[in-house]
Design a protein around this motif. Structure first.
Motif, mmCIF file in Angstrom:
data_model
loop_
_atom_site.group_PDB
_atom_site.id
_atom_site.type_symbol
_atom_site.label_atom_id
_atom_site.label_comp_id
_atom_site.label_asym_id
_atom_site.label_seq_id
_atom_site.Cartn_x
_atom_site.Cartn_y
_atom_site.Cartn_z
ATOM 1 N N GLY A 1 -8.180 -13.789 -4.565
ATOM 2 C CA GLY A 1 -8.458 -12.535 -3.879
ATOM 3 C C GLY A 1 -8.082 -11.368 -4.770
ATOM 4 N N SER A 2 -8.259 -10.183 -4.261
ATOM 5 C CA SER A 2 -7.966 -8.991 -5.050
ATOM 6 C C SER A 2 -6.893 -8.157 -4.381
ATOM 7 N N VAL A 3 -6.168 -7.438 -5.194
ATOM 8 C CA VAL A 3 -5.192 -6.466 -4.707
ATOM 9 C C VAL A 3 -5.629 -5.106 -5.215
ATOM 10 N N THR A 4 -5.884 -4.209 -4.304
ATOM 11 C CA THR A 4 -6.298 -2.852 -4.666
ATOM 12 C C THR A 4 -5.180 -1.896 -4.289
ATOM 13 N N TYR A 5 -4.786 -1.069 -5.200
ATOM 14 C CA TYR A 5 -3.667 -0.175 -4.948
ATOM 15 C C TYR A 5 -3.983 1.215 -5.466
ATOM 16 N N GLY A 6 -3.350 2.187 -4.848
ATOM 17 C CA GLY A 6 -3.604 3.561 -5.273
ATOM 18 C C GLY A 6 -2.473 4.134 -6.093
ATOM 19 N N GLY A 7 -1.263 3.603 -5.924
ATOM 20 C CA GLY A 7 -0.118 4.146 -6.637
ATOM 21 C C GLY A 7 0.307 3.232 -7.760
ATOM 22 N N SER A 8 1.431 2.531 -7.550
ATOM 23 C CA SER A 8 1.935 1.631 -8.567
ATOM 24 C C SER A 8 1.949 0.214 -8.020
ATOM 25 N N ILE A 9 2.094 -0.722 -8.913
ATOM 26 C CA ILE A 9 2.143 -2.121 -8.514
ATOM 27 C C ILE A 9 3.339 -2.752 -9.195
ATOM 28 N N SER A 10 4.095 -3.527 -8.428
ATOM 29 C CA SER A 10 5.263 -4.172 -9.018
ATOM 30 C C SER A 10 5.366 -5.579 -8.479
ATOM 31 N N SER A 11 5.482 -6.496 -9.385
ATOM 32 C CA SER A 11 5.640 -7.888 -9.010
ATOM 33 C C SER A 11 6.161 -8.614 -10.222
ATOM 34 N N GLY A 12 6.871 -9.690 -9.947
ATOM 35 C CA GLY A 12 7.402 -10.425 -11.069
ATOM 36 C C GLY A 12 6.345 -11.192 -11.837
ATOM 37 N N VAL A 13 5.230 -11.419 -11.172
ATOM 38 C CA VAL A 13 4.178 -12.206 -11.822
ATOM 39 C C VAL A 13 2.947 -11.334 -11.977
#
Lengths: 254, 499
Positions: free
Chosen positions: B244-256
């Motif tokens: 699937g997709s992740v759409t974001y407008g600001g920032s994205i943070s994840s360990g992977v």
């Protein structure tokens, strides 16, 4: 020293004879009268132009109120007439009718329709393309399954108070506002198999405004009505059943 | 001594009168010119207003055409691309008369985008014909789907940012003299059409896995703000392998490093819920009676701290929903869902009940048991639909002013669709020390927090037709654009040029 005496070719001020003064006065009065008349005419013409603009503003205002009526009433059914328009004054359609109801065929019956003219002030131009020869069906409460219509076919706009009334103001100059709602045709049509019920989701609104004089005031300005028209679509399409069980979004969920 | 003879001034008054005559005629001519100019301007103004009405008519005609699409048959559920039932975009196909001849549907093609139109009359394929509206006014109009691929590598979904551009004109009765046309051009910006994702946040979106370590999202996620995920986060789908997709407008943070993450070019805001004041508290009076003492008909609230209550299929409207204990069950069926609406504290329904601003919330500390939750592929989530109106503030609209909190019990699958775009949403799966029960459905909120190890999107929203209360194609904004030259045609190739 001898007194000066007018002799021979001295100043002859007999130009101010009575006759010349009378002629001069006459010419001056004629000029003044002509100018006064011209200014009065210009004033009337200017006022007529202002009235023309006022009529169009009234028509636009009526169109916008029709657009708002769906939101106010929560249903597209409100965009329909609550009564039949009256029959036109003329037995046959004139070239430039002064009564907008002349464009109504079969008045007062379920088959009442409105001619959609290319030029309402020159009927020999005929109707616009792609509309039925007998005009578009009028949408009136109680006929052909129409109900909930909120639009009167005739109202009166008081030019002094700027209010819309159901009856003619007794003393003020006013404009008659005629509203017609028809089943739109001659525009893009969808695939019938996808939405047979959607044919009723697009309606044509025609507004005619005609200036009327008040008692004691001479009428001025165009005697022919001013027309404007537009289309209104159902914001809640008919192909979406109210009984659907799915995610429910939209205006005023009921 | 004699003076020199003076000139004969006989008749000089006539000269003066003639001079006055000339001046008067001049003034009259000037006044006449002014009036004629005024009439000309008034006439042009009238024609211009007719042209604007014609342009509006054009926009309405296309809206009507678009909304004829059989939307219930479309799948607006935007699961990961590639699943057989999924459609990432749909564009109507037009002919030259702007008649809808069918639907151009496609799964995402190899290029990762959807067709922008088809048919001889589709935008980009030539100018449209003019349609008269009467009284020598007409319009020309084009529909622009505005499709945008959200994804990469051919995977993801497509959003539509549709526009309608209409040129209304008054030909003055002479169609051969296009130079004499009086025209107005209007652009209608429609609401974005973006299939519902598994999780949507108008604000920030946070995923917390078990112990904050890991989470799996079976579906797409979108946030207008920041996206925060645990160190181990995977967004996949039931078919296996597809992402699937992740759409974001600001920032994205994840360990992977998340595959198929997309920085959105703009935000998409879901419309707030709006409930008619006339909507009854229960679609059937017996349903309210069956709720027992947990339902307060005076304050129109639902409160449960112990015992059990079952919601029969139908609609319910409350001013507040507060479950702190006990068991709540939604006896939904495939043909009849349970829909619970939480109205605004400002509504006429709730403003007089004495609770003031301490209402408008949906809190279910022990979760809600959806009897359809055992259906495969999470297809029963739409059987329980939860709506929260919010505070109905005009600015800001998305204010997190109300709360939607659902805490599941371990062993009970939480399966629902929660639509609360202006509310702060927290959804927590029931977890033991090392295991969490699954979450299913869709969650739409303002600031959203998901505490779960597995969230599966409802893959059968198509079984429950969407948007039954509002046309999917509706106008958000009108923009009046400069009149093009010539005034008889929309600009080409971009009809919105100059808007």
């Amino acid at each position: 020293m001898s007194h000066l005496r007018l002799t021979g070719r001295a100043v002859e001020e007999t130009g101010n004879s009575v006759l010349e003064v009378i002629i001069a006065m006459f010419l001056a009065l004629a000029v003044i009268a002509a100018l006064a008349g011209a200014y009065v005419r210009n004033s009337d013409t200017s006022l007529a132009g202002q009235r023309q603009s006022d009529l169009l503003s009234i028509a636009e205002r009526q169109i916008e109120s029709v657009r708002q009526i769906v939101t106010q009433n929560g249903t597209f059914n409100a965009v329909a007439l609550n009564a039949y328009p009256s029959a036109g004054m003329d037995p046959a359609l004139p070239v430039n009718p002064s009564d907008p109801n002349d464009f109504v065929l079969n008045p007062g019956t379920p088959s009442a329709s409105l001619l959609i003219e290319s030029n309402y002030n020159h009927t020999t131009d005929g109707q616009i393309s792609n509309v039925p020869a007998g005009g578009e069906p009028l949408l009136v409460n109680g006929a052909n399954g129409v109900s909930g219509g909120q639009l009167p076919p005739l109202q009166y706009f008081d030019l002094v108070t700027s209010r819309l009334t159901a009856s003619p103001p007794p003393a003020d100059a006013f404009a008659s506002v005629y509203t017609y709602v028809t089943q739109a045709s001659g525009v893009t049509a969808g695939v019938a198999s996808s939405c047979p019920a959607c044919a009723g989701d697009l309606r044509r609104v025609v507004v005619a405004v005609k200036l009327q004089s008040s008692p004691g005031h001479a009428a001025f300005g165009a005697n022919a009505p001013l027309y404007t028209s537009t289309l209104v679509s159902n914001p809640i399409p008919s192909n979406q059943a109210s009984g659907a069980v799915g995610l429910r979004l939209g205006l005023n969920i009921k | 001594m004699t003076r020199r003879p003076l000139r004969d001034e006989a008749g000089y008054s006539i000269v003066i009168v003639l001079a006055l005559l000339v001046i008067g005629v001049g003034l009259g001519a000037a006044a006449l010119a002014g009036v004629l100019a005024s009439r000309s301007h008034a006439n042009r103004d009238s024609r211009s207003r007719r042209a604007l009405q014609a342009a509006d008519a054009g926009i309405q005609s296309v809206l009507w055409t678009q909304n004829q699409l059989n939307l219930p048959s479309l799948d607006w559920n935007a699961g990961p691309a590639g699943l057989s039932q999924r459609l990432d975009c749909v564009v109507p196909a037009f002919d030259m008369q702007l008649k809808v001849t069918g639907l151009a549907t496609a799964s995402v093609n190899s290029a990762g985008v959807c067709p922008t139109g088809s048919g001889a009359g589709a935008p980009g394929n030539g100018l449209t014909a003019g349609f008269p509206v009467g009284d020598h006014a007409a319009y020309k109009v084009q529909y622009l789907p505005g499709t945008t691929a959200q994804g990469s590598g051919g995977v993801g979904r497509t959003t539509m940012n549709p526009k309608i551009v209409a040129l209304g004109y008054d030909d003055g009765g002479d169609t051969s003299n296009t130079a004499g046309y009086v025209a107005r051009r209007v652009e209608a910006v429609l609401a974005p059409i973006d299939p519902l994702q598994a999780v949507e946040a108008q604000g920030d979106l946070t995923f917390n896995g078990l112990l904050g370590l890991a989470a799996v999202l079976n579906g797409n996620a979108r946030t207008n703000g920041d996206f925060t995920a645990p160190p181990v986060f995977a967004n996949t789908d039931l078919a296996g392998g597809l992402i699937g997709s992740v759409t974001y407008g600001g920032s994205i943070s994840s360990g992977v490093n998340i595959a198929h993450k997309v920085r959105a070019a703009g935000s998409v805001n879901r419309p707030p819920v709006s409930i008619a004041s006339s909507k009854p508290n229960c679609s059937m009076a017996a349903n309210c009676t069956a709720l027992g003492p947990a339902y307060d008909p005076v304050k129109d609230t639902f409160s449960l701290s112990s015992g059990s209550v079952t919601f029969q299929p139908g609609d319910y409207v409350f001013c507040n929903f507060n479950v702190t204990g006990g068991t709540v069950t939604a006896a939904a069926t495939a043909a009849a869902p349970v829909r619970i609406f939480i109205d605004s504290p400002k509504s006429s329904r709730c403003s007089g009940n004495g609770l003031g601003s301490a209402q408008g919330n949906l809190v279910a500390k022990t979760g809600i048991n959806n009897l359809l939750s055992s259906l495969p592929n999470a297809t029963g989530a739409s059987g329980l639909q939860l709506y929260v109106v919010g505070t109905q503030n005009s600015s800001p609209v998305y204010d997190n002013g109300t709360t939607a909190e659902i805490d599941g019990s371990f062993g009970v699958i939480q399966s629902f669709v929660l639509y609360a775009p202006t509310s702060r949403v927290t959804v927590t799966a029931g977890c033991s020390l090392v295991l969490c029960t699954a979450l299913q459905g869709a969650v739409i909120g303002d600031s959203v927090t998901i505490n779960a190890t597995l969230f599966t999107q409802d893959l059968n929203l198509s079984g429950y037709p969407l948007y039954p209360g509002l046309g999917a194609f509706h106008v958000q904004q009108y923009v009046e654009c400069p009149v093009p030259s010539p005034a008889s045609d929309l600009p080409s190739p971009d009809p919105t040029s100059g808007c």
